[in-house]
Design a protein around this motif. Structure first.
Motif, PDB file in Angstrom:
ATOM      1  N   UNK A  61      75.602  65.557  56.236  1.00 56.98           N
ATOM      2  CA  UNK A  61      74.710  64.971  56.716  1.00 56.98           C
ATOM      3  C   UNK A  61      74.160  63.768  55.944  1.00 56.98           C
ATOM      4  N   UNK A  62      74.163  62.720  56.888  1.00 60.78           N
ATOM      5  CA  UNK A  62      74.145  61.608  56.236  1.00 60.78           C
ATOM      6  C   UNK A  62      75.499  60.951  56.447  1.00 60.78           C
ATOM      7  N   UNK A  63      76.428  61.135  57.069  1.00 60.61           N
ATOM      8  CA  UNK A  63      77.636  60.656  57.550  1.00 60.61           C
ATOM      9  C   UNK A  63      78.001  60.841  58.895  1.00 60.61           C
ATOM     10  N   UNK A  64      78.530  60.163  59.849  1.00 57.93           N
ATOM     11  CA  UNK A  64      78.629  59.503  60.909  1.00 57.93           C
ATOM     12  C   UNK A  64      79.396  60.725  61.969  1.00 57.93           C
ATOM     13  N   UNK A  65      79.587  61.653  61.161  1.00 58.53           N
ATOM     14  CA  UNK A  65      80.555  63.130  62.002  1.00 58.53           C
ATOM     15  C   UNK A  65      78.963  63.531  62.679  1.00 58.53           C
ATOM     16  N   UNK A  66      78.017  64.323  61.527  1.00 57.80           N
ATOM     17  CA  UNK A  66      77.233  64.882  61.713  1.00 57.80           C
ATOM     18  C   UNK A  66      76.234  64.546  63.071  1.00 57.80           C
ATOM     19  N   UNK A  67      76.017  63.412  62.583  1.00 52.61           N
ATOM     20  CA  UNK A  67      74.733  62.462  63.607  1.00 52.61           C
ATOM     21  C   UNK A  67      75.795  62.317  65.462  1.00 52.61           C
ATOM     22  N   UNK A  68      77.079  61.862  65.104  1.00 49.08           N
ATOM     23  CA  UNK A  68      77.905  62.804  66.413  1.00 49.08           C
ATOM     24  C   UNK A  68      77.633  63.221  66.729  1.00 49.08           C
ATOM     25  N   UNK A  69      78.100  64.413  66.316  1.00 52.65           N
ATOM     26  CA  UNK A  69      78.541  65.918  66.516  1.00 52.65           C
ATOM     27  C   UNK A  69      77.590  66.208  67.079  1.00 52.65           C
ATOM     28  N   UNK A  70      76.643  66.292  66.597  1.00 53.97           N
ATOM     29  CA  UNK A  70      74.935  66.801  67.229  1.00 53.97           C
ATOM     30  C   UNK A  70      74.660  66.426  68.259  1.00 53.97           C
ATOM     31  N   UNK A  71      74.707  64.774  69.179  1.00 46.34           N
ATOM     32  CA  UNK A  71      74.800  64.308  70.171  1.00 46.34           C
ATOM     33  C   UNK A  71      76.063  64.783  71.131  1.00 46.34           C
ATOM     34  N   UNK A  72      77.100  64.945  70.384  1.00 45.46           N
ATOM     35  CA  UNK A  72      77.223  65.457  71.806  1.00 45.46           C
ATOM     36  C   UNK A  72      77.431  67.370  72.409  1.00 45.46           C
ATOM     37  N   UNK A  73      76.799  68.247  71.012  1.00 43.92           N
ATOM     38  CA  UNK A  73      76.668  69.154  71.144  1.00 43.92           C
ATOM     39  C   UNK A  73      76.019  69.093  72.273  1.00 43.92           C
ATOM     40  N   UNK A  74      74.051  68.571  72.082  1.00 42.66           N
ATOM     41  CA  UNK A  74      73.249  68.158  72.986  1.00 42.66           C
ATOM     42  C   UNK A  74      73.932  68.328  73.980  1.00 42.66           C
ATOM     43  N   UNK A  75      74.378  67.150  74.330  1.00 43.45           N
ATOM     44  CA  UNK A  75      74.882  66.604  75.798  1.00 43.45           C
ATOM     45  C   UNK A  75      76.029  68.079  76.381  1.00 43.45           C
ATOM     46  N   UNK A  76      76.275  68.760  76.236  1.00 52.01           N
ATOM     47  CA  UNK A  76      77.554  69.404  76.408  1.00 52.01           C
ATOM     48  C   UNK A  76      76.603  70.887  76.782  1.00 52.01           C
ATOM     49  N   UNK A  77      75.241  71.035  76.090  1.00 47.25           N
ATOM     50  CA  UNK A  77      74.296  72.063  76.265  1.00 47.25           C
ATOM     51  C   UNK A  77      73.473  71.953  77.337  1.00 47.25           C
ATOM     52  N   UNK A  78      73.619  70.729  77.285  1.00 53.15           N
ATOM     53  CA  UNK A  78      72.208  70.547  78.935  1.00 53.15           C
ATOM     54  C   UNK A  78      73.419  70.510  79.710  1.00 53.15           C
ATOM     55  N   UNK A  79      74.519  69.694  79.997  1.00 57.56           N
ATOM     56  CA  UNK A  79      75.161  69.678  81.008  1.00 57.56           C
ATOM     57  C   UNK A  79      75.553  71.488  81.815  1.00 57.56           C
ATOM     58  N   UNK A  80      75.780  72.242  80.437  1.00 59.56           N
ATOM     59  CA  UNK A  80      76.878  73.133  80.769  1.00 59.56           C
ATOM     60  C   UNK A  80      75.685  74.663  80.989  1.00 59.56           C
ATOM     61  N   UNK A  81      74.712  74.606  80.142  1.00 62.15           N
ATOM     62  CA  UNK A  81      73.293  75.662  79.777  1.00 62.15           C
ATOM     63  C   UNK A  81      74.079  76.680  79.328  1.00 62.15           C
ATOM     64  N   UNK A  82      74.760  76.321  78.332  1.00 61.59           N
ATOM     65  CA  UNK A  82      75.438  77.076  77.117  1.00 61.59           C
ATOM     66  C   UNK A  82      74.738  76.714  75.450  1.00 61.59           C
ATOM     67  N   UNK A  83      74.045  77.743  74.892  1.00 55.49           N
ATOM     68  CA  UNK A  83      73.505  77.035  73.554  1.00 55.49           C
ATOM     69  C   UNK A  83      74.477  76.623  72.491  1.00 55.49           C
ATOM     70  N   UNK A  84      74.884  75.241  72.571  1.00 55.40           N
ATOM     71  CA  UNK A  84      75.266  74.894  71.456  1.00 55.40           C
ATOM     72  C   UNK A  84      74.232  73.972  69.895  1.00 55.40           C
ATOM     73  N   UNK A  85      75.349  73.791  68.672  1.00 53.13           N
ATOM     74  CA  UNK A  85      75.073  72.878  67.524  1.00 53.13           C
ATOM     75  C   UNK A  85      75.943  72.570  66.625  1.00 53.13           C
ATOM     76  N   UNK A  86      75.298  71.233  65.792  1.00 53.82           N
ATOM     77  CA  UNK A  86      76.599  71.303  65.146  1.00 53.82           C
ATOM     78  C   UNK A  86      75.958  71.625  63.829  1.00 53.82           C
ATOM     79  N   UNK A  87      77.329  72.361  63.130  1.00 54.88           N
ATOM     80  CA  UNK A  87      77.046  72.837  62.162  1.00 54.88           C
ATOM     81  C   UNK A  87      78.205  71.662  60.839  1.00 54.88           C
ATOM     82  N   UNK A  88      77.113  71.313  59.713  1.00 60.24           N
ATOM     83  CA  UNK A  88      77.591  70.744  57.680  1.00 60.24           C
ATOM     84  C   UNK A  88      78.729  71.214  58.194  1.00 60.24           C
ATOM     85  N   UNK A  89      79.909  70.855  57.544  1.00 57.85           N
ATOM     86  CA  UNK A  89      81.161  70.943  56.965  1.00 57.85           C
ATOM     87  C   UNK A  89      81.935  69.819  55.537  1.00 57.85           C
ATOM     88  N   UNK A  90      82.498  70.640  55.440  1.00 59.16           N
ATOM     89  CA  UNK A  90      83.506  69.321  54.176  1.00 59.16           C
ATOM     90  C   UNK A  90      84.138  68.077  55.205  1.00 59.16           C
TER      91      UNK A  90
END
Length: 327
Positions: free
Chosen positions: A39-68
């Motif tokens: 959190x606080x890095x670009x990967x988390x913000x960017x990944x949350x963004x495209x996960x949301x777009x895919x979830x909205x477009x495909x109707x499959x729930x999804x999300x972003x996970x904090x990793x190393x």
């Protein structure tokens, strides 16, 4: 192969599917998780963004996970613990060669390229009160935060600093935590490798005066000769602190998918992300480089068949069979 939603996942629920995907959904998962970074890095913000777009477009729930970050994402996607992740070309090459520190000796060849994201600039930040305005100003034994252990920054930036003759005390942590430590005087410098604007840097410059330190032309040439990076300028509009572009180096990032995911599913995920760049940019400005024409920046990983088909059909990509998983 197990695709599970891990503890701490930021879930983006697709309450309504606004479009019907005219595809056979056999084998599609009921939900998905994207491995990102701290959190606080670009990967988390960017990944949350495209996960949301895919979830909205495909109707499959999804999300972003904090990793190393990239190294851990390669491992998690290779094993199938996560279906999707994000990595940079350097860690991807090392992982495929069996040099990932998470599992030394294991070639991680079941993580496939999915789409180009953006370039990761390597940049240095210090408090203005430190008097550090150049790499040569960094004092002997400086406490430098290099990001999460195993991240792109932690993998390459210490080597770059050593190449430039900097002697330092190495520190690790999430970008937000390191930003707080810099502000509290517990660190002298933070060496960021993350898409710009880095949220932690943007937050710092609101709260205090900082210096964003660029490389000299000689330092830039020395680093590009020694590492898999290219010249890059951080644009002046990335941060309010900058009055002119800042000289840097960068490494390309790619979204990755477990190679065993259904071809139709990955095709539609890529289509959702790559077909509307303005929507992606609205989730994070780093997505300005998430464009189909940058497919050729992947010279390391084999492509997922679904992604290869999308870029061939929609971006005029010429991807050889030897660069497609199972080809």
């Amino acid at each position: 192969m197990k695709f599970t939603t891990l503890t701490g996942t930021v879930v983006v629920a697709a309450f309504t599917a606004t479009m019907s995907v005219a595809q056979d959904r056999a084998g599609w998962p009921d939900s998905f998780t994207v491995g990102t970074g701290s959190q606080g890095g670009t990967y988390f913000g960017y990944g949350s963004g495209w996960a949301g777009i895919v979830a909205d477009e495909l109707g499959v729930s999804g999300g972003a996970e904090v990793t190393g970050g990239p190294m851990q994402n390669m491992a998690l996607v290779h094993t199938g613990d996560l279906p999707f992740g994000m990595t940079t070309m350097g860690p991807a090459a090392e992982s495929i060669a069996g040099s990932n520190p998470i599992a030394p000796g294991l070639p991680m060849t079941n993580a496939c390229a999915m789409f180009p994201m953006y370039q990761t600039p390597f940049s240095v930040t210090a408090l203005s009160s430190s008097g550090i305005t150049s790499i040569s100003d960094i004092p002997d034994g400086a406490r430098i935060g290099f990001g999460p252990a195993g991240s792109t920054s932690d993998t390459y930036f210490p080597r770059m600093m050593e190449e430039l003759g900097v002697n330092f005390d190495r520190r690790n942590g999430g970008w937000s935590d390191l930003g707080g430590q810099l502000q509290d005087g517990l660190l002298d410098v933070i060496a960021f490798a993350a898409g710009v604007p880095v949220p932690a840097v943007s937050q710092l410059e609101v709260q205090t005066d900082i210096n964003i330190i660029e490389f000299t032309e000689e330092e830039q040439a020395q680093i590009t000769a020694a590492f898999p990076v290219a010249n890059f300028d951080i644009s002046a509009d990335a941060y309010t602190t900058l009055e002119a572009p800042a000289r840097s180096v960068s490494m390309w990032n790619f979204a990755i998918a477990n190679c065993d995911l259904p071809e139709t599913f990955v095709y539609e995920v890529v289509n959702a992300v790559m077909s509307d760049n303005e929507r992606m940019v609205n989730t994070h400005r780093a997505a300005r480089s998430t464009l189909p024409e940058f497919w050729d920046r992947n010279t390391v990983m084999k492509w997922h068949p679904g992604a290869a088909r999308w870029f061939t059909e929609n971006a005029g990509a010429s991807i050889g069979a030897d660069m497609i998983h199972g080809g």
